[in-house]
Design an enzyme around this catalytic site. Sequence first.
Site, mmCIF file in Angstrom:
data_model
loop_
_atom_site.group_PDB
_atom_site.id
_atom_site.type_symbol
_atom_site.label_atom_id
_atom_site.label_comp_id
_atom_site.label_asym_id
_atom_site.label_seq_id
_atom_site.Cartn_x
_atom_site.Cartn_y
_atom_site.Cartn_z
ATOM 1 N N CYS A 132 5.388 -2.460 7.789
ATOM 2 C CA CYS A 132 5.506 -1.325 7.033
ATOM 3 C C CYS A 132 5.913 -1.416 5.473
ATOM 4 O O CYS A 132 6.830 -1.916 5.247
ATOM 5 C CB CYS A 132 6.764 -0.479 7.739
ATOM 6 S SG CYS A 132 7.094 0.909 6.886
ATOM 7 N N CYS A 135 8.614 0.805 3.904
ATOM 8 C CA CYS A 135 9.869 0.271 4.394
ATOM 9 C C CYS A 135 10.148 -0.954 3.606
ATOM 10 O O CYS A 135 11.507 -1.133 2.944
ATOM 11 C CB CYS A 135 10.068 0.061 5.767
ATOM 12 S SG CYS A 135 9.130 1.292 6.965
ATOM 13 N N ASP A 136 9.526 -1.976 3.524
ATOM 14 C CA ASP A 136 9.985 -3.112 3.058
ATOM 15 C C ASP A 136 9.321 -3.563 1.844
ATOM 16 O O ASP A 136 9.656 -4.945 1.255
ATOM 17 C CB ASP A 136 9.460 -4.354 4.315
ATOM 18 C CG ASP A 136 10.223 -3.869 5.524
ATOM 19 O OD1 ASP A 136 11.097 -3.307 5.419
ATOM 20 O OD2 ASP A 136 9.673 -4.257 6.614
#
Length: 305
Positions: A132, A135-136
Amino acid sequence: MYDVIIIGGGPAGLTAGLYAARGGLKTLICEEKVFGGQIVMSYEVDNYPGFPKGISGMDLMDNFIKQAEKFGVEMNYDGVKSIEDEGKTKTVTLSSGTKLTTKTIIIAAGASPNKLNCPGEKKFTGKGVSYCATCDGAFFRGKKVAVVGGGDSAIEEALYLANLASKVYIIHRRDQLRAVKILQDRAFSNKKIEFIFNHVVKEIQGDKFVNGVLIENVQTKELSRLEVDGVFIYVGITPNTKFVEDLIKLDENGYIIVNDKMETNIPGIYAAGDIRVTPLRQVLTAAADGAIAASSAQIYIETKC
Ligand code: NAP
């Protein structure tokens, strides 16, 4: 007794919930992970009509959730272990062991990202290996990263990562991308993105965190090492159909076979979204499937129950 239990709270499930509840049906959506589904991992959705400037997957799904809630959908953070068909009623067994009865079921459990299954992948998940970028990605500001895959997800997320990282390598096993042309054009013209075609990842290497990948040229079998701090894996998806495989008819890839009313082989059980056999997997098509499935469920309840 519910009228409809919807399994999965992504675009298909939330839209099915909205239509069912708006139609006056007692409706429950069960979601074991995150309401919103896979699309919440997308930094930008620019092909959902009505948002000419684009919208993040998270914000789009937030609107879906609010709209479903407005019509009184119940939402449950529990997975579904199994479903049973007893004719006019069906039983849904949750992961907690709770059994619920319902007149109809809409299976909208979506799909999960595939793993590469190479050495180092598991060990470094959360330590440089990610599925992701939204997200990261922020952890890799100014660093070098690799994206594995050649589909829409890989290219879209590589473009997002190029806003943060100093360099993005896209490692693809062929010399042709699967992604749509508009994404390809954007990636080819992005100076931070470098394509490494005809290569596969043999190993993800590191110490405490990822510090490189060992890649193999599929034609020459030559091995080389690429120094990167992060590896983002987008090598396709697998439908979440394991829990229904004994009851519902699937195709050879595990996707649910439905007709144009989203009916499965079992009367009163429908499927919608990424989990079904479909030529196009988008938020828009998943939402449309959800609307059709809810409408079919309503007609079934009115005429058969
Ligand atoms: P995908 O379209 O199935 O692409 C997977 C990619 O990974 C392919 O390029 C494939 O290579 C490669 N791959 C598969 N297994 C591999 C392995 N073991 N090692 C190395 N490479 C491997 O999957 P996706 O990109 O996740 O997309 C899934 C669905 O969602 C698609 O229908 C896509 O159109 C849709 N989607 C749409 C959007 C959008 O419209 N905004 C965004 C994301 C996803 P090959 O090409 O050689 O098979």
